[in-house]
Design a protein around this motif. Structure first.
Motif, short mmCIF file in Angstrom:
data_model
loop_
_atom_site.label_atom_id
_atom_site.label_comp_id
_atom_site.label_asym_id
_atom_site.label_seq_id
_atom_site.Cartn_x
_atom_site.Cartn_y
_atom_site.Cartn_z
N SER A 288 56.55 16.48 49.49
CA SER A 288 57.78 16.15 48.77
C SER A 288 58.82 15.69 49.78
CB SER A 288 58.29 17.38 48.01
OG SER A 288 57.31 17.85 47.11
N TYR A 289 59.32 14.47 49.61
CA TYR A 289 60.32 13.92 50.50
C TYR A 289 61.72 14.32 50.01
CZ TYR A 289 56.62 11.10 52.57
OH TYR A 289 55.47 10.69 53.22
N ASP A 290 62.57 14.64 50.98
CA ASP A 290 63.97 15.00 50.71
C ASP A 290 64.07 16.14 49.70
OD1 ASP A 290 64.80 12.98 52.44
OD2 ASP A 290 64.77 11.49 50.82
N ALA A 291 63.17 17.11 49.83
CA ALA A 291 63.19 18.29 48.96
C ALA A 291 63.59 19.51 49.79
CB ALA A 291 61.83 18.51 48.31
N ALA A 292 64.47 20.32 49.25
CA ALA A 292 64.91 21.52 49.95
C ALA A 292 63.76 22.52 50.07
CB ALA A 292 66.09 22.17 49.22
N GLY A 293 63.60 23.10 51.24
CA GLY A 293 62.55 24.08 51.47
C GLY A 293 61.27 23.52 52.03
N SER A 294 61.22 22.23 52.36
CA SER A 294 60.01 21.59 52.86
C SER A 294 60.20 21.20 54.32
CB SER A 294 59.67 20.35 52.03
OG SER A 294 58.58 19.66 52.60
N THR A 295 59.31 21.68 55.19
CA THR A 295 59.33 21.31 56.61
C THR A 295 57.90 21.02 57.06
OG1 THR A 295 59.16 23.65 57.28
CG2 THR A 295 61.37 22.67 57.18
N ILE A 296 57.78 20.33 58.19
CA ILE A 296 56.48 19.94 58.75
C ILE A 296 56.30 20.61 60.10
CG2 ILE A 296 55.01 18.03 59.45
CD1 ILE A 296 55.64 18.11 56.47
N VAL A 297 55.12 21.15 60.34
CA VAL A 297 54.79 21.80 61.60
C VAL A 297 53.51 21.19 62.15
CG1 VAL A 297 53.51 23.64 60.45
CG2 VAL A 297 54.38 24.01 62.76
N ALA A 298 53.45 21.07 63.47
CA ALA A 298 52.24 20.61 64.16
C ALA A 298 51.52 21.84 64.69
CB ALA A 298 52.58 19.65 65.29
N SER A 299 50.44 22.24 64.01
CA SER A 299 49.70 23.44 64.37
C SER A 299 48.41 23.05 65.08
CB SER A 299 49.38 24.26 63.11
OG SER A 299 48.56 25.36 63.42
N MET A 300 48.03 23.85 66.08
CA MET A 300 46.78 23.62 66.80
C MET A 300 45.68 24.44 66.16
SD MET A 300 47.22 21.38 69.18
CE MET A 300 45.62 21.62 69.94
N GLU A 301 44.64 23.78 65.72
CA GLU A 301 43.45 24.44 65.19
C GLU A 301 42.31 24.13 66.13
OE1 GLU A 301 43.30 26.55 62.86
OE2 GLU A 301 45.32 26.35 62.06
N GLY A 302 42.04 25.05 67.05
CA GLY A 302 41.05 24.79 68.08
C GLY A 302 41.59 23.81 69.10
N THR A 303 40.93 22.68 69.23
CA THR A 303 41.37 21.65 70.18
C THR A 303 42.05 20.48 69.49
OG1 THR A 303 39.19 20.58 70.02
CG2 THR A 303 39.49 22.22 71.76
#
Length: 458
Positions: A288-303
């Motif tokens: 959802s773009y420009d929606a309150a409560g939405s953020t993006i994270v870069a998570s490492m899963e293994g390599t």
């Protein structure tokens, strides 16, 4: 003459006791003690039974010659990544997962890929007849003369069939249905699982056959049977997913020949499991773009870095005890972050219900997601959306500081590749590497800096 006596074993941890107890002293589980009959053979005092394996002499470590483990790659690149580059001959691999998640489908497709390359595969089913297994293989389009199907639960007959067929790969579906005729307990008990796994391990190591074991899981999500089962095998894989999602995650939690905590992502379609080569785009395609409560994270899963969306919903409650619910994130971690917000930022969240979810059904358990979860909660509480081109990476301490995370360069590069324009990272991670030219890297030392850069009234 053999003398019979009984003992009580715990189905959860394998603890043995001469008498029944309501609660296991080993793991604390209730009503897990099961009676088993063991046969004790009388022999001469001091007698010792030697195994048939060839004895070896101790050698200095500098005189032992070593070579890299040979690999047999499959055409599934996702599976190769989880296994560390391919299947190791003579390895014992355990795959666990919920019922109906796709364990048998995955192994049937792997069997087809290996047998089509001329490798002889023996698929042993203890839960289905040969005709049922054939019908399932036909639905997946599996037709190969090098794939042998056998329906049996007796381990001695299975061993004889392996000698006759001479396969390079063996699949046991499942280990809880196999029984050793010399063990008097029921199939799936602690003694049966332990003895059958030990015998299959001997077959794998002496004959150089790669054996895959399918394991049932308990309601807590752990592989059923004694914990010893996971210690004995070389690789432990968990097949995860939700019934309402078509995506499946194959996660490595133990691997003697590769990296642990590596994941592979598949999509369940009509023709079976389909590999997902770019999971970040998959998880972000419905964000959802420009929606309150939405953020993006870069998570490492293994390599591999994966970008996922974290959603939060913070709403006032009329009850004395507000709700704290989370999906895909540890609930205790969410409560800790909300306490940091109240103490360090002065946000009154005591009368607010909080619901946090990781979109796509993936589970995140690394500390680098703290900053994204915290920002998502504040965004919903303030009802202000953060920029859709922002990405958040960082661990948050109890004093509000943003701490260093690992592999920051790979995370930022993945965010830049997907079109993000700004990445908030710990200030201690800024030095020592080159930033991508098309993304702005913002180093922050505390949550005050991050939140004031995203929200105007803080």
């Amino acid at each position: 003459m053999a003398k019979k006596k009984s003992k009580f074993c715990c189905n959860s941890c394998g603890y043995e006791s001469p008498k029944w107890m309501g609660r296991c002293p080993g793991c604390g589980a209730w009503n897990s003690m099961v009676e088993e009959v063991e046969v004790v053979t009388k022999g001469p005092r001091g007698a010792f039974q030697h195994s048939n394996t060839t004895s070896q002499k101790a050698m200095p470590i500098v005189n032992i010659e070593t070579t890299d483990e040979p690999r047999i790659p499959t055409e599934m690149e996702e599976l190769n990544r989880v296994l560390g580059g391919g299947i190791v001959p003579g390895s014992l691999v355990l795959i666990g997962g919920d019922p109906g998640i796709g364990k048998s489908t995955l192994l049937m497709q792997v069997s087809a890929l290996l047998s089509n390359k001329g490798q002889r595969v023996l698929y042993i089913s203890g839960e289905e007849s040969m005709r049922q297994t054939k019908l399932r293989a036909s639905r997946l389009g599996v037709q190969s003369p090098e794939l042998y199907i056998y329906s049996e639960t007796n381990l001695e007959l299975i061993n004889q069939t392996i000698e006759e067929v001479g396969p390079k790969f063996v699949i046991i579906d499942s280990i809880q249905t196999i029984h050793h005729p010399e063990v008097t307990s029921a199939p799936g008990s602690v003694s049966q699982v332990r003895e059958c796994t030990a015998e299959l391990m001997r077959i794998a190591k002496t004959k150089g056959i790669a054996i895959f074991l399918v394991g049932h899981v308990t309601k807590e999500g752990q592989i059923a049977g004694p914990r010893l089962l996971e210690h004995m095998v070389d690789t432990v894989l968990y097949f995860e997913g939700e019934r309402h999602h078509t995506y499946r995650i194959l996660r490595s939690v133990k691997n003697r020949f590769g990296s642990t905590n590596e994941i592979a992502i598949f999509e369940m379609v009509q023709a079976g499991l389909k590999e997902v080569s770019n999971p970040s785009e998959l998880f972000l395609e419905e964000r959802s773009y420009d929606a309150a409560g939405s953020t993006i994270v870069a998570s490492m899963e293994g390599t591999r870095p994966i970008l996922v969306e974290i959603q939060s919903l913070v709403t006032p409650t009329s009850f004395n005890y507000p709700k704290r619910m989370s999906t895909g994130v540890d609930q205790n971690r969410v409560q800790l972050l909300m306490a940091v917000l109240e103490k360090r930022m002065g946000l009154l969240l005591q009368a607010q219900d909080a619901y946090i979810k990781v979109a796509g059904g993936v589970k995140l358990d690394e500390p680098a997601i703290d900053l994204a979860v915290l920002t998502s909660i504040v965004s919903s509480f303030k009802d202000q959306a953060v920029k859709s081109t922002d990405c958040f990476i960082g661990e948050v301490g109890l004093t509000g500081e943003v701490r260093r995370v690992s592999r920051i360069e790979q995370r930022v590069q993945e965010a830049a590749r997907l079109g993000f324009k700004r990445a908030f990272i710990p200030a201690s991670n800024q030095g020592g590497w080159d930033y991508p030219s098309d993304i702005q890297v913002v180093g922050i030392e505390s949550i005050n800096e991050a939140l004031r850069a995203c929200f105007n009234d803080l």
